[in-house]
Design an enzyme around this catalytic site. Structure first.
Site, PDB file in Angstrom:
ATOM      1  N   ALA A  42      -0.764 -12.331 -10.603  1.00 23.05           N
ATOM      2  CA  ALA A  42      -1.244 -12.737  -9.282  1.00 23.05           C
ATOM      3  C   ALA A  42      -2.112 -13.843  -9.667  1.00 23.05           C
ATOM      4  O   ALA A  42      -2.514 -14.143 -10.914  1.00 23.05           O
ATOM      5  CB  ALA A  42      -2.158 -11.628  -8.885  1.00 23.05           C
TER       6      ALA A  42
ATOM      7  N   GLU B  22      -2.564 -12.172 -18.309  1.00 26.15           N
ATOM      8  CA  GLU B  22      -2.241 -12.725 -17.002  1.00 26.15           C
ATOM      9  C   GLU B  22      -1.231 -13.917 -17.129  1.00 26.15           C
ATOM     10  O   GLU B  22      -1.809 -14.815 -18.075  1.00 26.15           O
ATOM     11  CB  GLU B  22      -3.428 -13.376 -16.684  1.00 26.15           C
TER      12      GLU B  22
ATOM     13  N   ALA C  99      -0.213  -9.054 -15.497  1.00 29.87           N
ATOM     14  CA  ALA C  99      -0.783  -9.376 -14.039  1.00 29.87           C
ATOM     15  C   ALA C  99       0.028 -10.765 -13.826  1.00 29.87           C
ATOM     16  O   ALA C  99      -0.286 -11.684 -14.493  1.00 29.87           O
ATOM     17  CB  ALA C  99      -2.200  -9.492 -13.888  1.00 29.87           C
TER      18      ALA C  99
ATOM     19  N   HIS D 199      -7.560  -1.834  -9.438  1.00 31.68           N
ATOM     20  CA  HIS D 199      -6.567  -1.866 -10.626  1.00 31.68           C
ATOM     21  C   HIS D 199      -6.934  -1.782 -11.976  1.00 31.68           C
ATOM     22  O   HIS D 199      -6.243  -0.782 -12.842  1.00 31.68           O
ATOM     23  CB  HIS D 199      -5.624  -3.026 -10.305  1.00 31.68           C
TER      24      HIS D 199
ATOM     25  N   ARG E 169       0.777  -1.290  -0.003  1.00 31.62           N
ATOM     26  CA  ARG E 169       0.014   0.038   0.163  1.00 31.62           C
ATOM     27  C   ARG E 169       0.806   1.280   0.060  1.00 31.62           C
ATOM     28  O   ARG E 169       0.530   2.465   0.582  1.00 31.62           O
ATOM     29  CB  ARG E 169      -0.958  -0.029   1.510  1.00 31.62           C
TER      30      ARG E 169
ATOM     31  N   LYS F 127       2.926   1.984  -5.045  1.00 32.08           N
ATOM     32  CA  LYS F 127       3.633   1.600  -6.218  1.00 32.08           C
ATOM     33  C   LYS F 127       3.148   1.152  -7.284  1.00 32.08           C
ATOM     34  O   LYS F 127       3.585   1.704  -8.499  1.00 32.08           O
ATOM     35  CB  LYS F 127       4.589   0.527  -5.732  1.00 32.08           C
TER      36      LYS F 127
ATOM     37  N   ALA G   6      -9.836  -0.513 -13.352  1.00 31.91           N
ATOM     38  CA  ALA G   6     -10.573   0.685 -13.142  1.00 31.91           C
ATOM     39  C   ALA G   6      -9.743   1.950 -13.444  1.00 31.91           C
ATOM     40  O   ALA G   6     -10.056   2.842 -14.264  1.00 31.91           O
ATOM     41  CB  ALA G   6     -11.660   0.896 -12.047  1.00 31.91           C
ATOM     42  N   ARG G   7      -8.425   1.803 -12.965  1.00 34.25           N
ATOM     43  CA  ARG G   7      -7.431   2.814 -13.338  1.00 34.25           C
ATOM     44  C   ARG G   7      -6.679   2.915 -14.605  1.00 34.25           C
ATOM     45  O   ARG G   7      -6.205   3.875 -15.067  1.00 34.25           O
ATOM     46  CB  ARG G   7      -6.183   2.748 -12.004  1.00 34.25           C
TER      47      ARG G   7
END
Length: 176
Positions: free
Chosen positions: A33, A61, A31, A49, A10, A13, A51-52
């Protein structure tokens, strides 16, 4: 451009990394993850993430970062190396001490070597996001300490392969 963006949980970064490429079309957001469908909190983070990101960006991915880095193409934003290393260790069963010593250590190191080599020669602009894991409490387990150490080595090597390193602290970015 090869930039490593490093910080704690948080710390801002991901936002800092996204800002570096915000005005660039054709960015591939990589991505690393696990899919978010198993955890409502994680799903919420993934949605935020996504939406940004600008509409001109695509998402891939994958864990095969070395292959992406060696291909021609537009800029890559890899978020993040910490989750990538976690999944690589998972793939090789490296959390168990015996498995680590017998087979996983070499396999994980081979994948890290391939990644760092690809970063060093990539024809693409790349922004890598990673967690700083060495400034906190010493993990209580051997596997936790091993992860911290392996992550520290990956971060050092990735920083060496990048021309620029940004450190994020409380939403602020410091160029190192």
């Amino acid at each position: 451009m090869r930039t490593l963006v490093i910080g704690g949980a948080r710390s801002g970064k991901s936002r800092a990394a996204e800002a570096l490429l915000a005005d660039t079309a054709g960015v591939t957001y990589v991505a690393t993850a696990y899919p978010a469908d198993h955890d409502p909190e994680w799903t919420t983070r993934v949605v935020a993430h996504r939406a940004r990101r600008p509409a001109t960006w695509s998402t891939v991915e994958t864990l095969d970062l070395a292959a992406l880095l060696t291909e021609d193409g537009g800029p890559l934003l890899v978020d993040c190396l910490t989750l990538w290393l976690t999944r690589v260790i998972d793939r090789h069963g490296g959390w168990d001490d015996d498995t680590w010593a017998e087979t996983a250590e070499d396999a994980v190191h081979d994948e890290v070597d391939a990644l760092v080599a690809a970063v060093a020669v990539t024809p693409r602009d790349v922004v890598l996001v990673t967690n700083e894991v060495g400034q906190g409490v010493v993990p209580a387990t051997a596997s936790g300490r091993r992860f911290r150490d392996e992550m520290g080595v990956l971060n050092l090597r990735a920083a060496d392969a990048c021309g620029d390193v940004l450190w994020c602290i409380a939403g602020r970015t410091v160029r190192l």
